[in-house]
Design an enzyme around this catalytic site. Structure first.
Site, PDB file in Angstrom:
ATOM      1  N   CYS A 113     -27.633 -31.417  20.801  1.00  0.00           N
ATOM      2  CA  CYS A 113     -27.896 -31.095  19.285  1.00  0.00           C
ATOM      3  C   CYS A 113     -27.601 -32.232  18.281  1.00  0.00           C
ATOM      4  O   CYS A 113     -28.253 -33.245  18.275  1.00  0.00           O
ATOM      5  CB  CYS A 113     -27.144 -29.624  18.875  1.00  0.00           C
ATOM      6  SG  CYS A 113     -27.658 -28.832  17.320  1.00  0.00           S
ATOM      7  N   HIS A 170     -29.299 -25.996  22.833  1.00  0.00           N
ATOM      8  CA  HIS A 170     -28.201 -26.031  23.295  1.00  0.00           C
ATOM      9  C   HIS A 170     -27.839 -25.527  24.792  1.00  0.00           C
ATOM     10  O   HIS A 170     -28.331 -24.142  25.120  1.00  0.00           O
ATOM     11  CB  HIS A 170     -27.097 -24.997  22.629  1.00  0.00           C
ATOM     12  CG  HIS A 170     -26.756 -25.329  21.426  1.00  0.00           C
ATOM     13  ND1 HIS A 170     -25.807 -26.205  21.144  1.00  0.00           N
ATOM     14  CD2 HIS A 170     -27.455 -25.467  20.147  1.00  0.00           C
ATOM     15  CE1 HIS A 170     -25.375 -26.558  19.777  1.00  0.00           C
ATOM     16  NE2 HIS A 170     -26.536 -26.116  19.195  1.00  0.00           N
ATOM     17  N   GLU A 187     -25.983 -25.014  26.835  1.00  0.00           N
ATOM     18  CA  GLU A 187     -24.690 -24.320  27.385  1.00  0.00           C
ATOM     19  C   GLU A 187     -24.853 -23.088  26.836  1.00  0.00           C
ATOM     20  O   GLU A 187     -24.039 -22.083  27.105  1.00  0.00           O
ATOM     21  CB  GLU A 187     -23.467 -24.933  26.809  1.00  0.00           C
ATOM     22  CG  GLU A 187     -23.073 -24.882  25.039  1.00  0.00           C
ATOM     23  CD  GLU A 187     -23.960 -25.608  24.451  1.00  0.00           C
ATOM     24  OE1 GLU A 187     -25.185 -26.323  24.830  1.00  0.00           O
ATOM     25  OE2 GLU A 187     -23.585 -25.838  23.310  1.00  0.00           O
TER      26      GLU A 187
END
Lengths: 488, 202
Positions: B76, B183, B185
């Site tokens: 990001c 993202h 994650e």
């Protein structure tokens, strides 16, 4: 901005007048159904049809043709021209036509507007105000009325009406462009404005877009090729709409109430959250509904467990009062923080929070309830009316740096009869940040309606999912079939 | 062992949790003295570019990051900071990849809301090791108002593309430096797969 091509009818055929003068008819000699089909192919979904004979005679004449256009093309149509009685409007609204346009009759008879709005809803009634040099024109623009624009707006103020078509008669059909000064005069009067008259070039459209008008009607410029409709294949946007299960949390467990009472236990938040994530939920929201300072540690522990076990984004809210609250929740792994009462009481808090942590993690929860035709902002779980206009509040939050709005409806919460579409529409047209629809979902169709009609970016439900009344994979398949961009 | 750079601008916890799920050990690095140039690095980040760069400079990371030799993944804002400059707060960035960071524009004919929040598709080239076993057009989770725009002579650095009003570079790679706008994650199983691919890069 809604772009609405216009069709004027005389004797069932498309025509155009210049400056409303019946002696300056240009006959395009086309069947309105063919014309409408062409617009539809160009990506248009709303059309404006005026019955010119009707306007002159004071009663609908070309109405059957208009209904035929609506039925054959499936397009949303707003139609006017000579609609002066409740019965005429009712007949048209019951025929599959989306919206009726009242002109002369509305100004002479505001009660008619009020009655129609209360029976059919503000989205289906529109009043057209045609003006020349600040004076309202009537009877198909042939006669001057004795009303100024200001007086006309004043007359409509208490009718519940939301949309007005403003026609600058001097510009209509002249292909000379819009007059922004005249348009500015009708903005911010408490109505959504559709501009007609003089929209000639792409620059006019861009300018109207900047003025933030609700829609514009394009006529002659389209027929004569001066303007091209927006590209029907715009640059792609593949961002998917989100489905979000919401878990109300009390002392570390999931509950859900109907209209905020009758709480029922529906499980462990982490287990349930993981289940939803596996089912294809796009995001999760956890709201601590009994948030108290003493119980904060329970919430922090829960947030930590969620972030360790679930790797889709999740929002945490409830009782957020200080920047420290936000900091700790983010440190424990929350992706976004939802702020409610505190934002209403202190808008500056939102500014500080978004500057410190970034807009992307600040979600503002808005709790409106309709009172006397206006959406008022409530706080404290719907117990206290702030008397703040909810739509204005939404705009203010966007300016303060909110990244997203979570829009509830106290009128719809727990009712399972659909999201509050007019409210959501009012908010999505007032702001340009993502909006999450909340409150009222009872069926798959309700989700579809929110995405299609209200332009929301995400839709949330709670007990509907918790009690398995709707399964997320089924819902997503249904929406994908209906051409909603959805992640499967 | 993966080192995660902490400069006060990221959801470090989520990245660490995701690695933990994959059984990969990680270490949070908050001072430049601990930073190793021969260790795989994840560089997360959310928030504004201006603040982030001044933090990186204050902590000495800005000078050291470009010297890292091992695979490096910016996420990001962490991806955006790899570029030369950002329109956000008119910030000069790390300059590892030539190009700018620009703001999304809400302009006709394609009206978009800003920020972009949600799951969007990433088009990838099949041979990219970072996207190994990840189907083309997979959905990843995005939250951004700005996007990376590599200079025209740097097109080869773009390894993933996403459409939001315009087509923008959602994944880039130059030598050992990788960047993803989304993202991983927070992108469910597919995101874990991408992180796992990164951890296996030589």
């Amino acid at each position: 901005m809604l772009i609405i091509p216009a069709i004027d009818l005389i004797d069932g055929k498309c025509v155009r007048l210049s400056q409303g003068d019946y002696s300056q008819v240009k006959n395009y000699d086309q069947d309105p159904i063919e014309v409408a089909q062409k617009f539809k192919k160009q990506g248009i979904n709303f059309i404006h049809i005026i019955d010119l004979e009707g306007a002159k005679e004071g009663k609908p004449i070309n109405f059957p043709k208009t209904a035929e256009v609506a039925e054959t093309t499936g397009l949303a149509i707003q139609t006017g021209g000579g609609i002066r009685t409740f019965e005429d409007a009712e007949k048209i609204l019951n025929s599959g036509i989306k919206r009726v346009i009242l002109g002369t009759s509305a100004l002479a008879n505001p009660k008619l507007v009020k009655d129609l709005v209360s029976k059919f809803g503000a989205d289906r009634i529109v009043v057209s105000i045609d003006a020349k040099d600040g004076i309202v024109m009537i009877k198909g623009w042939i006669e001057k009325s004795d009303l100024t624009l200001e007086e006309a707006f004043e007359k409509l103020k208490d009718t519940g009406l939301e949309i007005i078509i403003f026609t600058d008669v001097k510009r209509d059909g002249m292909l000379k462009g819009i007059n922004p000064e005249n348009i500015k005069k009708v903005l911010n009067k408490g109505f959504k404005i559709i501009v007609a008259g003089g929209v000639t070039t792409q620059e006019d459209i861009d300018q109207l877009e900047t003025l933030n008008v609700y829609g514009c009607i394009i006529g002659k410029a389209l027929y004569e090729g001066k303007i091209n409709l927006p590209n029907p294949n715009p640059k792609p946007n593949t961002l998917s709409k989100r489905i979000i299960p919401c878990m109300d949390i009390k002392e570390g467990r999931v509950v859900k109430g109907t209209n905020f009472i009758n709480l029922k236990d529906a499980g462990d938040p982490v287990e349930l959250g993981k289940f939803y994530s596996d089912m294809g939920a796009d995001e999760l929201i956890f709201l601590d509904i009994m948030a108290t300072v003493e119980k904060r540690d329970t919430l922090y522990e829960l947030v930590r467990r969620i972030s360790e076990n679930i790797n889709i984004p999740f929002t945490v809210g409830g009782g957020i009062n200080t920047l420290e609250d936000i900091k700790i929740l983010l440190q424990n792994g929350a992706d976004k923080i939802s702020i409610g009462s505190k934002a209403a009481k202190n808008p500056n808090f939102v500014k500080e929070a978004s500057q410190k942590f970034g807009s992307q993690c600040i979600v503002i929860s808005v709790d409106p309830k309709k009172i006397d035709g206006k959406w008022k902002l409530f706080i404290k779980g719907g117990r206290e009316n702030t008397n703040i206009d909810a739509i204005e509040f939404a705009k203010q939050m966007e300016q303060s740096g909110a990244g997203e709005l979570l829009v509830n409806s106290l009128d719809r919460d727990g009712m399972k009869n659909g999201y509050d579409i007019p409210l959501l529409k009012a908010i999505t047209s007032a702001v340009n940040i993502p909006v999450i629809a909340s409150s009222g979902a009872g069926s798959k169709e309700d989700f579809l309606e929110a995405f299609e009609e209200a332009n929301v970016d995400a839709a949330l439900a709670a007990s509907l999912f918790h009690y398995g009344e709707i399964q997320i994979p089924d819902l997503k398949k249904y929406l994908a079939k209906k051409n909603i961009t959805i992640r499967i | 062992m993966i080192q995660i750079i902490d400069y006060g601008a990221g959801n470090i916890k989520s990245v660490q949790n995701a690695l933990k799920k994959l059984g990969i050990e990680s270490k949070i690095i908050s001072s430049v003295e601990e930073l190793r140039t021969d260790c795989k690095t994840i560089f997360p980040g959310v928030g504004a570019a201006g603040n982030a760069m001044s933090e990186l400079e204050k902590r000495g990371f800005a000078q050291t990051i470009p010297q890292i030799q091992a695979p490096f993944l910016g996420i990001c804002l962490g991806m955006q900071l790899l570029m030369e400059s950002s329109e956000e707060n008119e910030t000069e960035c790390l300059g590892i990849i030539k190009g700018k960071v620009r703001k999304f524009q809400n302009k006709p004919p394609t009206l978009i809301k800003i920020p972009q929040i949600g799951w969007n598709k990433v088009s990838t080239k099949s041979a990219e090791p970072l996207f190994k076993d990840i189907p083309d057009q997979s959905y990843f989770y995005f939250v951004n108002s700005y996007y990376v725009s590599p200079d025209s002579d740097q097109v080869s650095t773009q390894i993933g593309e996403t459409a939001y009003g315009i087509n923008f570079a959602s994944a880039i790679n130059k030598e050992n430096f990788y960047g993803v706008q989304f993202h991983p994650e927070k992108s469910g199983e597919i995101g874990l797969k991408l992180l796992n691919n990164f951890c296996k890069l030589c």
